[in-house]
Design an enzyme around this catalytic site. Structure first.
Site, PDB file in Angstrom:
ATOM      1  N   LYS A 283       0.844  -1.207   0.000  1.00  0.00           N
ATOM      2  CA  LYS A 283       0.000   0.000   0.000  1.00  0.00           C
ATOM      3  C   LYS A 283       0.873   1.249   0.000  1.00  0.00           C
ATOM      4  CE  LYS A 283      -3.937  -1.807   2.655  1.00  0.00           C
ATOM      5  NZ  LYS A 283      -4.939  -1.623   1.607  1.00  0.00           N
ATOM      6  N   ARG A 357     -10.392 -11.364   1.679  1.00  0.00           N
ATOM      7  CA  ARG A 357     -11.275 -12.383   1.102  1.00  0.00           C
ATOM      8  C   ARG A 357     -10.624 -13.771   1.118  1.00  0.00           C
ATOM      9  NH1 ARG A 357     -11.580  -8.953  -4.340  1.00  0.00           N
ATOM     10  NH2 ARG A 357     -11.245  -7.365  -2.758  1.00  0.00           N
TER      11      ARG A 357
HETATM   12  N1  BES Z   1      -8.182  -3.667   4.301  1.00  0.00           N
HETATM   13  C1  BES Z   1      -8.306  -3.239   2.968  1.00  0.00           C
HETATM   14  C2  BES Z   1      -9.565  -2.421   2.711  1.00  0.00           C
HETATM   15  C3  BES Z   1      -9.654  -1.086   3.411  1.00  0.00           C
HETATM   16  C4  BES Z   1      -9.207   0.063   2.792  1.00  0.00           C
HETATM   17  C5  BES Z   1     -10.209  -0.997   4.658  1.00  0.00           C
HETATM   18  C6  BES Z   1      -9.299   1.278   3.432  1.00  0.00           C
HETATM   19  C7  BES Z   1     -10.305   0.223   5.318  1.00  0.00           C
HETATM   20  C8  BES Z   1      -9.853   1.364   4.687  1.00  0.00           C
HETATM   21  C9  BES Z   1      -8.328  -4.452   2.026  1.00  0.00           C
HETATM   22  O1  BES Z   1      -7.571  -5.528   2.439  1.00  0.00           O
HETATM   23  C10 BES Z   1      -7.762  -4.006   0.716  1.00  0.00           C
HETATM   24  O2  BES Z   1      -6.624  -3.670   0.685  1.00  0.00           O
HETATM   25  N2  BES Z   1      -8.580  -4.016  -0.324  1.00  0.00           N
HETATM   26  C11 BES Z   1      -8.147  -3.621  -1.617  1.00  0.00           C
HETATM   27  C12 BES Z   1      -8.692  -4.598  -2.611  1.00  0.00           C
HETATM   28  C13 BES Z   1      -8.096  -4.464  -3.976  1.00  0.00           C
HETATM   29  C14 BES Z   1      -6.629  -4.793  -3.959  1.00  0.00           C
HETATM   30  C15 BES Z   1      -8.839  -5.390  -4.904  1.00  0.00           C
HETATM   31  C16 BES Z   1      -8.659  -2.201  -1.866  1.00  0.00           C
HETATM   32  O3  BES Z   1      -9.742  -1.862  -1.386  1.00  0.00           O
HETATM   33  O4  BES Z   1      -7.937  -1.443  -2.476  1.00  0.00           O
HETATM   34 MN    MN Z   2      -5.553  -5.379   1.816  1.00  0.00          MN
END
Ligand code: BES
Ligand code: MN
Ligand code: ZN
Length: 504
Positions: A283, A357
Site C-alpha cells: 500500500k 477475502r
Molecule cells: N483492508 C483493505 C480495505 C480497506 C481500505 C479498509 C481502506 C479500510 C480502509 C483491504 O484488504 C484491501 O486492501 N482491499 C483492496 C482490494 C483491492 C486490492 C482489490 C482495496 O480496497 O484497495
Molecule cells: Mn488489503
C-alpha cells in the site's frame, strides 16, 4: 459504570452534573419555567438552541439552595433515536472532559419521548446508556505513565456512576433497557480497544487471548487453532496471507450455546487482519498506520458474541475469526501465485492486498461445513471501494436472502449503525474469472465492493441465508473527524440487533 434508576425528587439528586434534556420545541415552550426552577439565568436561551447533541453547562441551585451543575442537553427538532443516542454521547463526552465521574439524567419525559420517537422506554434507556459508554470512551492506555506492555494498562476513568431519574411507571422498563445498554456499551468499548491497539500490541494470538478471556467470564467456549492445526486443516487462504509474517496465524472459534432451547444456529465470521500492509502489492505509505484497524470485523464479532452470551439469547452462535497480519518479505506470497483454499477451490492471487477475502474464504467454508448454520453473516473491512461508494458513516452489505437483508437493514436503522444493500448480480462474477485457477482474488477497476462479495459467495457452498457486511468506512474514524478518532466498534450493536431479530 454503576447505573441506578431512581424516582427520587430531582431536587435531591447529588450528582456532579445533572442533564436536563430538551427538544427545540420543548425548549421554546417550557424552557423559561424549567430553567427558572433551578435558578438558572435565562440569558442562556440566547445561545442554547437544543440542536441534537448540543450541550450547555450552567450553574444553578436546588430547591434547598445547594449549588448544582446542570447540563442542558439538546435533542433536536424532531427527536429521533439517533438524536437521543447522540445527545447521550455528547453529554458523557463533556463530563469526561470536565473530569466528572458521576452524572445524572432527568428522564421524567421518557414516556413522552417514547411516543414521539415510536420506540419503547426500554429501547430509549438502552440507547442512552450505550451512548454514555460511547461518549465517555477514551484510548489513552499507551500514553507513558499509563503504559502497560500487555496493553491492558490503566484506562481513562470514564464515568463511574450514572443516575437515571424517572417517573414511577417507567422504572421497570428503564432498568431493563439500562442493563442491555451497559452490555452493548461495554462490548463496544472492548471492540474499540482491540481496533485501536496497534500491530505491535495486537497480533493474531492476542485476539485469541482476548476471546478466551471473554469466553471464561461470560460462559462460552473458545477454541484456537494454531499454525500446525491450520496447516493440517488445509486453510490455504489464511496460510498464504500469513506467509510474509513473523507472527503465526490463529483461527479462533467462539461457541456460545444457550441453556434452553436453541432457536437457530448462527455463524458470524469476522476478518482479523491485525495489520494490512498490502503485502508484496504494498500500500502507499500515507495513513498506512490506519490499517491496524483491519481486524475490526473480528472485534465486532467478538463484541457481538459476548453481548449475546451476556444477554442469554436463545441462539447457538458460532464466531469464526481467521487472524494474521499481511506483510511483505522474502517469504511472502507473490502476485500471480495460485493457492488452494480449505474448500479445495483454487485462487489466483492477482493482488496480495486483496487478502481479506482469502482468509474469509477459509472461515466461511469451514463454518458452513462444521456447524451447518441456519444463517451465516460475515463482517469485514474489505474494500476501499466501499468507502468511495458509501463514505465513512455507512456500511455496504449483500445478501442472497431478502428476509435476512431486511433484518439487517432494520437492525441498522435501530442501532444507528447504518447499512445499505448492494447487488450480488451474476454479471459481476465475470470480473473475477481466472485463466489459470478457479477464481481470481481481484476484479479490476469497477465495483470493487461487489466483486469482493461475489468472490466470498463462492465459498458458502450454496448456502441460501448468507450476508456479507463491508465496514471499511465506518469501522474507523480517521484523524480529525471526531472527538475520539480511531476504532468505532461499528458492528457490535448492528450484529446484536440482527441476532435479536432472528429469535423474534
Ligand atoms: N483492508 C483493505 C480495505 C480497506 C481500505 C479498509 C481502506 C479500510 C480502509 C483491504 O484488504 C484491501 O486492501 N482491499 C483492496 C482490494 C483491492 C486490492 C482489490 C482495496 O480496497 O484497495
Ligand atoms: Mn488489503
Ligand atoms: Zn485488508
Amino acid at each position: 459504570m454503576k447505573i441506578t434508576v431512581t424516582t427520587s425528587d430531582l431536587a435531591c439528586v447529588e450528582s456532579a452534573l445533572l442533564a436536563l434534556p430538551f427538544s427545540s420545541s420543548e425548549l421554546k415552550k417550557e424552557g423559561t419555567t424549567r430553567l427558572a426552577a433551578f435558578g438558572i439565568e435565562l440569558q442562556v436561551l440566547h445561545d442554547f438552541k437544543a440542536d441534537a447533541g448540543e450541550v450547555a453547562v450552567l450553574y444553578g441551585q436546588n430547591a434547598n439552595g445547594s449549588a448544582l451543575r446542570i447540563a442542558l442537553l439538546g435533542l433536536g427538532e424532531s427527536v429521533t433515536l439517533d438524536d437521543w443516542r447522540k445527545a447521550a454521547r455528547s453529554f458523557a463526552s463533556r463530563a469526561v472532559d470536565m473530569k466528572i465521574e458521576d452524572i445524572a439524567l432527568d428522564c421524567s419525559g421518557i414516556e413522552a419521548l417514547a411516543v414521539t420517537t415510536g420506540h419503547c422506554v426500554a429501547t430509549l434507556a438502552a440507547a442512552f446508556v450505550e451512548g454514555c459508554y460511547g461518549g465517555s470512551y477514551r484510548f489513552d492506555r499507551l500514553k507513558s505513565g499509563k503504559l502497560d506492555t500487555k496493553g491492558s494498562g490503566e484506562k481513562s476513568k470514564g464515568i463511574a456512576e450514572l443516575l437515571l431519574r424517572v417517573n414511577i411507571g417507567a422504572v421497570e422498563e428503564c432498568e431493563k433497557g439500562a442493563a442491555e445498554g451497559r452490555v452493548v456499551g461495554s462490548c463496544q468499548q472492548m471492540a474499540r480497544d482491540l481496533v485501536n491497539l496497534p500491530g505491535n500490541y495486537l497480533q493474531a494470538v492476542d485476539i485469541a487471548t482476548a476471546a478466551e478471556g471473554s469466553g471464561k467470564l461470560y460462559g462460552y467456549d473458545v477454541t484456537v487453532f494454531h499454525k500446525k492445526e491450520i496447516e493440517s486443516l488445509g486453510m490455504g487462504g489464511l496460510l498464504a496471507v500469513n506467509k510474509g509474517s513473523h507472527h503465526p496465524p490463529a483461527f479462533i472459534i467462539l461457541d456460545y450455546k444457550p441453556q434452553g432451547k436453541v432457536e437457530k444456529v448462527v455463524a458470524l465470521v469476522g476478518k482479523g487482519v491485525t495489520f494490512d500492509s498490502g503485502g508484496i502489492s504494498l500500500k502507499p505509505s500515507e495513513n498506512m498506520g490506519e490499517m491496524k484497524s483491519d481486524m475490526s470485523g473480528a472485534a465486532s464479532v467478538l463484541g457481538a458474541v459476548e453481548a449475546a452470551a451476556r444477554l442469554r439469547l436463545p441462539l447457538h452462535i458460532v464466531g469464526l475469526i481467521p487472524a494474521t497480519d499481511n506483510m511483505p518479505g522474502a517469504t511472502a506470497q507473490q502476485p500471480g501465485d495460485v493457492i488452494t483454499t480449505y474448500s479445495g477451490i483454487t485462487v489466483e492471487v492477482g493482488n496480495t492486498d486483496a487478502e481479506g477475502r482469502l482468509i474469509l474464504a477459509d472461515a466461511l467454508s469451514y463454518g458452513k461445513e462444521k456447524f451447518e448454520p441456519d444463517v451465516i453473516i460475515d463482517i469485514a473491512t474489505l474494500t476501499g471501494a466501499c468507502i468511495v461508494a458509501l463514505g465513512y458513516a455507512v456500511a455496504g452489505f449483500f445478501s442472497n436472502n431478502d428476509k435476512l437483508a431486511d433484518d439487517i437493514f432494520q437492525a441498522g436503522q435501530q442501532s444507528g449503525e447504518k447499512v445499505w444493500r448492494l447487488p450480488l448480480w451474476d454479471l459481476y462474477a465475470e470480473q473475477i474469472k481466472s485463466e489459470v485457477a478457479d477464481v481470481n482474488n481481484t476484479g479490476g477497476r469497477g465495483a470493487g465492493t461487489v466483486t469482493a462479495a461475489k468472490f466470498l459467495e463462492k465459498f458458502i457452498d450454496g448456502h441460501t441465508n448468507w450476508a456479507h457486511i463491508d465496514i471499511a468506512g465506518p469501522s474507523f474514524s480517521p484523524k480529525g473527524t471526531g472527538k475520539v478518532n480511531g476504532g468505532t466498534g461499528f458492528g457490535v450493536s448492528l450484529l446484536l440487533e440482527v441476532l435479536k431479530k432472528l429469535v423474534e
